[in-house]
Design a protein around this motif. Structure first.
Motif, PDB file in Angstrom:
ATOM      1  N   TYR A   3      -6.392   2.198  -3.231  1.00  0.00           N
ATOM      2  CA  TYR A   3      -5.329   1.213  -2.784  1.00  0.00           C
ATOM      3  C   TYR A   3      -5.670   0.887  -1.459  1.00  0.00           C
ATOM      4  CZ  TYR A   3      -2.789   1.197  -7.195  1.00  0.00           C
ATOM      5  OH  TYR A   3      -2.515   1.104  -8.429  1.00  0.00           O
ATOM      6  N   MET A   4      -6.334   1.523  -0.592  1.00  0.00           N
ATOM      7  CA  MET A   4      -6.321   0.908   0.669  1.00  0.00           C
ATOM      8  C   MET A   4      -7.499  -0.224   0.578  1.00  0.00           C
ATOM      9  SD  MET A   4      -8.349   2.548   4.275  1.00  0.00           S
ATOM     10  CE  MET A   4      -9.772   2.375   3.730  1.00  0.00           C
ATOM     11  N   VAL A   5      -8.287  -0.006  -0.062  1.00  0.00           N
ATOM     12  CA  VAL A   5      -9.187  -1.374  -0.073  1.00  0.00           C
ATOM     13  C   VAL A   5      -8.603  -2.433  -0.929  1.00  0.00           C
ATOM     14  CG1 VAL A   5     -11.323  -2.195  -1.635  1.00  0.00           C
ATOM     15  CG2 VAL A   5     -11.527  -0.055   0.017  1.00  0.00           C
ATOM     16  N   ALA A  16     -15.319  -8.185  -8.356  1.00  0.00           N
ATOM     17  CA  ALA A  16     -16.551  -8.046  -7.440  1.00  0.00           C
ATOM     18  C   ALA A  16     -16.087  -7.625  -5.965  1.00  0.00           C
ATOM     19  CB  ALA A  16     -17.602  -8.993  -7.395  1.00  0.00           C
ATOM     20  N   TYR A  17     -14.954  -8.440  -5.681  1.00  0.00           N
ATOM     21  CA  TYR A  17     -14.517  -8.436  -4.104  1.00  0.00           C
ATOM     22  C   TYR A  17     -13.744  -6.828  -3.808  1.00  0.00           C
ATOM     23  CZ  TYR A  17     -11.658  -9.849  -0.135  1.00  0.00           C
ATOM     24  OH  TYR A  17     -11.243 -10.027   1.209  1.00  0.00           O
ATOM     25  N   ALA A  18     -13.171  -6.400  -4.811  1.00  0.00           N
ATOM     26  CA  ALA A  18     -12.773  -4.938  -4.625  1.00  0.00           C
ATOM     27  C   ALA A  18     -13.893  -4.008  -4.843  1.00  0.00           C
ATOM     28  CB  ALA A  18     -11.796  -4.756  -5.702  1.00  0.00           C
ATOM     29  N   GLY A  19     -15.121  -4.322  -5.590  1.00  0.00           N
ATOM     30  CA  GLY A  19     -16.171  -3.390  -5.513  1.00  0.00           C
ATOM     31  C   GLY A  19     -16.869  -3.463  -4.508  1.00  0.00           C
ATOM     32  N   LEU A  20     -16.847  -4.322  -3.594  1.00  0.00           N
ATOM     33  CA  LEU A  20     -17.731  -4.176  -2.199  1.00  0.00           C
ATOM     34  C   LEU A  20     -16.910  -3.040  -1.342  1.00  0.00           C
ATOM     35  CD1 LEU A  20     -17.551  -7.940  -1.025  1.00  0.00           C
ATOM     36  CD2 LEU A  20     -19.117  -6.742  -2.204  1.00  0.00           C
ATOM     37  N   GLY A  21     -15.883  -2.914  -1.211  1.00  0.00           N
ATOM     38  CA  GLY A  21     -15.132  -1.845  -0.557  1.00  0.00           C
ATOM     39  C   GLY A  21     -15.369  -0.391  -1.218  1.00  0.00           C
ATOM     40  N   PHE A  74       0.854  -1.163  -0.056  1.00  0.00           N
ATOM     41  CA  PHE A  74       0.112  -0.181   0.055  1.00  0.00           C
ATOM     42  C   PHE A  74       0.680   1.021  -0.149  1.00  0.00           C
ATOM     43  CE2 PHE A  74      -1.664   3.385   2.628  1.00  0.00           C
ATOM     44  CZ  PHE A  74      -2.655   3.810   1.988  1.00  0.00           C
ATOM     45  N   LEU A  75       1.926   1.210   0.654  1.00  0.00           N
ATOM     46  CA  LEU A  75       2.864   2.378   1.042  1.00  0.00           C
ATOM     47  C   LEU A  75       3.511   2.671  -0.383  1.00  0.00           C
ATOM     48  CD1 LEU A  75       4.091   1.978   4.494  1.00  0.00           C
ATOM     49  CD2 LEU A  75       2.563   3.540   3.913  1.00  0.00           C
ATOM     50  N   MET A  76       3.925   1.445  -1.267  1.00  0.00           N
ATOM     51  CA  MET A  76       4.661   1.593  -2.458  1.00  0.00           C
ATOM     52  C   MET A  76       3.695   2.036  -3.599  1.00  0.00           C
ATOM     53  SD  MET A  76       6.873  -2.102  -2.066  1.00  0.00           S
ATOM     54  CE  MET A  76       7.267  -1.903  -3.803  1.00  0.00           C
ATOM     55  N   LEU A  77       2.354   1.422  -3.513  1.00  0.00           N
ATOM     56  CA  LEU A  77       1.531   1.792  -4.634  1.00  0.00           C
ATOM     57  C   LEU A  77       0.799   3.138  -4.503  1.00  0.00           C
ATOM     58  CD1 LEU A  77       0.179  -1.867  -5.441  1.00  0.00           C
ATOM     59  CD2 LEU A  77       1.914  -0.785  -6.644  1.00  0.00           C
ATOM     60  N   GLY A  78       0.134   3.272  -3.429  1.00  0.00           N
ATOM     61  CA  GLY A  78      -0.626   4.311  -3.133  1.00  0.00           C
ATOM     62  C   GLY A  78      -0.290   5.361  -2.112  1.00  0.00           C
ATOM     63  N   GLY A  79       1.086   5.071  -1.313  1.00  0.00           N
ATOM     64  CA  GLY A  79       1.336   6.222  -0.411  1.00  0.00           C
ATOM     65  C   GLY A  79       2.074   7.152  -0.673  1.00  0.00           C
ATOM     66  N   THR A  80       2.659   7.110  -1.975  1.00  0.00           N
ATOM     67  CA  THR A  80       3.473   8.102  -2.457  1.00  0.00           C
ATOM     68  C   THR A  80       2.721   9.113  -3.388  1.00  0.00           C
ATOM     69  OG1 THR A  80       4.374   6.969  -4.349  1.00  0.00           O
ATOM     70  CG2 THR A  80       5.710   6.726  -2.220  1.00  0.00           C
ATOM     71  N   ILE A  81       1.419   8.910  -3.598  1.00  0.00           N
ATOM     72  CA  ILE A  81       0.642   9.815  -4.519  1.00  0.00           C
ATOM     73  C   ILE A  81      -0.105  10.745  -3.838  1.00  0.00           C
ATOM     74  CG2 ILE A  81      -0.916   9.649  -6.510  1.00  0.00           C
ATOM     75  CD1 ILE A  81       0.055   6.846  -7.054  1.00  0.00           C
ATOM     76  N   PRO A  82      -0.311  11.777  -4.261  1.00  0.00           N
ATOM     77  CA  PRO A  82      -0.951  12.975  -3.637  1.00  0.00           C
ATOM     78  C   PRO A  82      -2.649  12.208  -3.279  1.00  0.00           C
ATOM     79  CG  PRO A  82       0.264  14.063  -4.982  1.00  0.00           C
ATOM     80  CD  PRO A  82       0.455  12.552  -5.221  1.00  0.00           C
ATOM     81  N   GLY A  83      -3.203  12.702  -2.323  1.00  0.00           N
ATOM     82  CA  GLY A  83      -4.668  12.001  -1.788  1.00  0.00           C
ATOM     83  C   GLY A  83      -5.374  12.604  -3.080  1.00  0.00           C
ATOM     84  N   ASP A  84      -5.459  13.686  -3.425  1.00  0.00           N
ATOM     85  CA  ASP A  84      -6.511  14.262  -4.472  1.00  0.00           C
ATOM     86  C   ASP A  84      -6.189  13.833  -5.929  1.00  0.00           C
ATOM     87  OD1 ASP A  84      -4.332  15.470  -4.940  1.00  0.00           O
ATOM     88  OD2 ASP A  84      -4.952  17.621  -5.001  1.00  0.00           O
ATOM     89  N   THR A  85      -5.499  12.671  -6.281  1.00  0.00           N
ATOM     90  CA  THR A  85      -5.339  12.065  -7.149  1.00  0.00           C
ATOM     91  C   THR A  85      -6.403  11.292  -7.475  1.00  0.00           C
ATOM     92  OG1 THR A  85      -2.836  12.825  -7.461  1.00  0.00           O
ATOM     93  CG2 THR A  85      -3.894  11.000  -9.041  1.00  0.00           C
ATOM     94  N   GLU A  86      -7.406  11.310  -8.607  1.00  0.00           N
ATOM     95  CA  GLU A  86      -8.261  10.338  -8.648  1.00  0.00           C
ATOM     96  C   GLU A  86      -8.143   9.267  -9.578  1.00  0.00           C
ATOM     97  OE1 GLU A  86     -12.687  10.875 -10.696  1.00  0.00           O
ATOM     98  OE2 GLU A  86     -12.576  12.120  -9.138  1.00  0.00           O
ATOM     99  N   LEU A 118      -6.855  -5.149   9.012  1.00  0.00           N
ATOM    100  CA  LEU A 118      -6.800  -4.126   9.923  1.00  0.00           C
ATOM    101  C   LEU A 118      -5.642  -3.253   9.935  1.00  0.00           C
ATOM    102  CD1 LEU A 118      -8.534  -5.973  12.971  1.00  0.00           C
ATOM    103  CD2 LEU A 118      -9.507  -4.278  11.498  1.00  0.00           C
ATOM    104  N   VAL A 119      -4.386  -4.143   9.503  1.00  0.00           N
ATOM    105  CA  VAL A 119      -3.010  -3.472   9.617  1.00  0.00           C
ATOM    106  C   VAL A 119      -3.167  -2.469   8.189  1.00  0.00           C
ATOM    107  CG1 VAL A 119      -0.586  -3.750   9.189  1.00  0.00           C
ATOM    108  CG2 VAL A 119      -1.813  -5.229  10.699  1.00  0.00           C
ATOM    109  N   VAL A 120      -3.533  -2.903   7.159  1.00  0.00           N
ATOM    110  CA  VAL A 120      -3.648  -1.901   5.877  1.00  0.00           C
ATOM    111  C   VAL A 120      -4.456  -0.734   6.382  1.00  0.00           C
ATOM    112  CG1 VAL A 120      -4.569  -1.549   3.571  1.00  0.00           C
ATOM    113  CG2 VAL A 120      -3.187  -3.775   4.281  1.00  0.00           C
ATOM    114  N   PHE A 121      -5.427  -0.706   6.925  1.00  0.00           N
ATOM    115  CA  PHE A 121      -6.473   0.215   7.534  1.00  0.00           C
ATOM    116  C   PHE A 121      -5.738   1.278   8.323  1.00  0.00           C
ATOM    117  CE2 PHE A 121     -10.979  -1.866   6.927  1.00  0.00           C
ATOM    118  CZ  PHE A 121     -10.661  -1.790   5.687  1.00  0.00           C
ATOM    119  N   ALA A 122      -4.584   0.568   9.215  1.00  0.00           N
ATOM    120  CA  ALA A 122      -4.226   1.524  10.191  1.00  0.00           C
ATOM    121  C   ALA A 122      -3.017   2.223   9.663  1.00  0.00           C
ATOM    122  CB  ALA A 122      -3.560   0.559  11.411  1.00  0.00           C
TER     123      ALA A 122
END
Length: 254
Positions: free
Chosen positions: A62-64, A210-215, A38-50, A122-126
């Motif tokens: 990327y959290m989900v 479908a699994y990713a779509g739930l979150g 998560f930190l590698m893929l989504g952690g370095t990108i600004p939060g407002d990037t859609e 839970l660790v990814v969420f934290a």
């Protein structure tokens, strides 16, 4: 299910959880690895990037995705390899001599794998909340945890089926093929909107999509799509049916 078989199933669940907790590889690959991704893929990108094709920012997407990927790692890889090795070592044959019925064994393996998927979620969420400041309402956090955990049972059943399909020598490449194929094509590593149109349309029918779509639906403030829930339910029936059939087939060989 009789009292004896229920007690046997619960005992096997506790045994599986205890064995996994003592396994250092479980701690790294199932709990820490998804958070690091998560930190590698989504952690370095600004939060407002859609994210293309969604209304979600990169950290939320990327959290989900990584929480789902972590749960998938716990229930699919661990389950399939443990079962294949236990079959070769004669452990499954010994269990057949006890009061534990075949469906109890399959249920215990699926349930224990589901329990083991919870820490990775839970660790990814934290990490997402602490490092990237991802924020949701309390009900969304609870719903996300419940949806991703419940959805992981589909892949736990697939892990049981693969464990009975493959031998100890072939289980790893077979499980890895399903593991990476479903993860990548299901949109857990990258948005499927980036794929060619024909491939993106095909991916819509995969259980991981479908699994990713739930979150993702919960993050946007809504309920999971009925289509996603129905697709996962269908795959759960398919995988559990396959696991039960392969278990019976393996019993006839013993």
């Amino acid at each position: 299910m009789t009292h004896a078989s229920t007690a046997g199933t619960l005992s096997l669940v506790r045994l599986e959880i205890t064995r996994a907790r003592r396994n250092k590889k479980y701690l790294f690959f199932n709990v820490l690895y998804p958070a690091a991704l998560f930190l590698m893929l989504g952690g370095t990108i600004p939060g407002d990037t859609e994210v293309l094709g969604t209304e979600l920012g990169m950290p939320a997407f990327y959290m989900v995705a990584m929480a789902s990927f972590g749960a998938l790692t716990a229930v699919l890889m661990g389950n399939s390899e443990r079962i294949a090795k236990e079959r070769e070592q004669g452990w499954v044959r010994q269990l057949r001599l006890t009061a534990l019925p075949g469906h109890g064994y399959v249920l215990a393996k699926t349930a224990s794998a589901g329990v083991l998927s919870l820490p990775s979620i839970l660790v990814v969420f934290a990490v997402a909340a602490g490092v990237k400041g991802v924020r949701f309402e309390a009900w969304q956090w609870l719903a996300l945890t419940g949806a991703i955990w419940a959805g992981s049972l589909v892949f736990a059943a697939l892990g049981v089926a693969i464990g009975y399909l493959a031998s100890g020598d072939t289980v790893r490449p077979i499980s890895m093929l399903f593991y990476f194929g479903l993860s990548i094509l299901g949109g857990l590593w990258m948005p499927t909107a980036n794929f060619p149109q024909w491939l993106s349309a095909l991916c819509e029918w995969l259980p991981t999509r479908a699994y990713a779509g739930l979150g993702q639906a919960i993050e946007l403030g809504g309920a999971p799509r009925v289509e996603d829930v129905a697709l996962l339910a269908g795959y759960f029936v398919l995988f559990t049916g396959a696991a039960a059939w392969l278990y019976r087939k393996d019993s006839l060989k013993a």
